[in-house]
Design a protein around this motif. Structure first.
Motif, short mmCIF file in Angstrom:
data_model
loop_
_atom_site.label_atom_id
_atom_site.label_comp_id
_atom_site.label_asym_id
_atom_site.label_seq_id
_atom_site.Cartn_x
_atom_site.Cartn_y
_atom_site.Cartn_z
N ASN A 45 25.68 1.70 -42.70
CA ASN A 45 25.58 3.15 -42.65
C ASN A 45 26.59 3.73 -43.64
O ASN A 45 27.80 3.59 -43.45
N LEU A 46 26.09 4.34 -44.70
CA LEU A 46 26.97 4.88 -45.73
C LEU A 46 27.73 6.09 -45.19
O LEU A 46 27.14 7.04 -44.67
N VAL A 51 34.01 3.98 -46.53
CA VAL A 51 32.83 3.88 -47.40
C VAL A 51 31.57 3.54 -46.62
O VAL A 51 30.56 4.24 -46.69
N ILE A 52 31.60 2.46 -45.84
CA ILE A 52 30.39 2.00 -45.15
C ILE A 52 30.76 1.50 -43.76
O ILE A 52 31.71 0.73 -43.59
N GLU A 69 25.97 6.08 -53.30
CA GLU A 69 24.92 5.15 -52.85
C GLU A 69 24.39 4.32 -54.01
O GLU A 69 24.21 3.10 -53.89
N ILE A 78 26.99 1.73 -55.23
CA ILE A 78 27.05 0.59 -54.31
C ILE A 78 25.86 -0.34 -54.55
O ILE A 78 26.02 -1.57 -54.65
N GLU A 79 24.67 0.22 -54.67
CA GLU A 79 23.48 -0.60 -54.91
C GLU A 79 23.56 -1.30 -56.26
O GLU A 79 23.11 -2.45 -56.40
#
Length: 371
Positions: free
Chosen positions: A123-124, A134-135, A294, A297-298
């Motif tokens: 969950n961001l 962050v997560i 997001e 991160i990806e």
């Protein structure tokens, strides 16, 4: 005293003094396998949790700062944090690279958790690159988690030297890019774009080397002595910079931050970059559609998936991001290579005859887990 006898005694004294100096000196590079076990973490981690977090920590980061921490909430439930003390303010003032590194950490964590029979629920939390939390991640036991060969994580290594100039085979490119051509772009070592990236990488390194805040920041993260390397378990060691033998011995024993700021050190570093870019099979660029947390991160996860593939094909990767870190070169890169999306990684790639084992340091799990 006869001149011949005097010279003989003097020479012998020098040898004795030199031998004594050597015996008392820092004689060998400190590497990952030399790190001694530290005290157990104050958090009541399960064995699986410790194993997963250690594998996650083997992700790459700029200057090997390892800019992450884990906030322990309860068993198998943590928050992945952004460690502000590890930020590189001079070369990464917006923490773009920090988020990319945390993305690589997340990918390792997911692979390691899957391998031990857990699915990850992410969950961001962060909305900016500067947010500390962050997560949020929960590990859920499952019987159908995909298995991953964690040896690929353990043996991943950034290699800087001894690349072959052999063209990357089409079948290897297909394997690495895996139909991900929307984000991965390869520049062959016969293309004009390849030559341009070579030239701009050298220029960006020159600009950065003579930008004092950036050079001072680099000096802060070089672990010259084995004592410093062991104490910090991060940063750039002689081994991770691929310096061995007498050059490494000299640097470990006689160099410090002040000497990194000297013109001679800067010029030698630029010359080394020129030697490096002259050896490769091409450049791999990773792009993204935007620069949101997001997406970064990806993109970091995407880079790590690629990085974990290459060793099996005897291909090395060397991230060389200076073009993106220097304003003069960053503003022209997209137009120069004909790519409209934001470039997030510039990776030098090439075949190796002999693939070395990883040596870069990692902090023990207890040092990046917080209650």
């Amino acid at each position: 005293m006869k001149r011949r006898k005097f010279l003989s005694i003097a020479a012998g004294s020098i040898v004795v003094a030199g031998t004594t100096c050597y015996l008392l000196s820092d004689k060998s590079n400190f590497v990952r396998d030399d790190i001694e076990p530290h005290e157990p973490t104050k958090a009541p981690l399960k064995l699986d949790e410790t194993a997963i977090l250690y594998l996650a920590s083997l992700a790459p980061s700029g200057h090997n700062t390892q800019p992450w921490f884990i906030k322990y909430l309860e068993p198998y439930h943590w928050v992945i944090g952004n460690d502000k003390s590890k930020w590189l303010q001079a070369i990464d003032p917006t923490q773009r690279e920090t988020m990319l590194s945390i993305g690589a950490f997340v990918q390792n964590l997911e692979y390691a958790a899957n391998n031990l029979g857990y699915n990850c629920q992410f969950n961001l939390l962060a909305t900016t690159n500067q947010d500390e939390n962050v997560i949020d991640v929960k590990l859920m036991p499952t019987s159908n988690a995909p298995k991953y060969d964690i040896e690929q994580i353990k043996h991943r290594r950034t290699v800087r030297s001894n690349y072959l100039n052999q063209a990357i085979k089409n079948e290897d490119l297909d394997f690495l890019m895996n139909d991900d051509t929307n984000f991965l772009h390869f520049l062959h070592n016969t293309s004009k774009e390849y030559t341009l990236i070579n030239e701009q990488t050298i220029e960006a390194n020159r600009l950065q080397s003579y930008r004092d805040p950036a050079q001072s920041e680099l000096a802060d993260w070089i672990r010259f002595s084995s004592k410093d390397a062991q104490e910090h378990a991060d940063g750039l060691t002689m081994a991770s910079m691929e310096l061995n033998g007498i050059p490494a011995w000299v640097l470990r024993n006689f160099y410090n931050k002040e000497k990194v700021m000297a013109k001679s050190f800067r010029e030698q570093a630029i010359d080394k970059v020129a030697q490096q870019v002259a050896q490769s099979g091409g450049w791999l660029l990773i792009t993204s559609k935007d620069g949101s947390v997001e997406t970064l991160i990806e993109t970091g996860k995407r880079m790590q998936r690629l990085f974990l593939k290459v060793r099996g094909r005897d291909i090395a990767i060397h991230p060389m991001t200076q073009i993106l870190e220097e304003t003069t070169t960053n503003t022209t890169i997209n137009q120069s290579i004909g790519i409209s999306d934001a470039v997030q990684f510039i990776l030098r790639v090439g075949y190796l005859k002999n693939y070395p084992e990883p040596v870069s340091l990692r902090r023990p799990v207890n040092e990046f887990v917080r209650m």
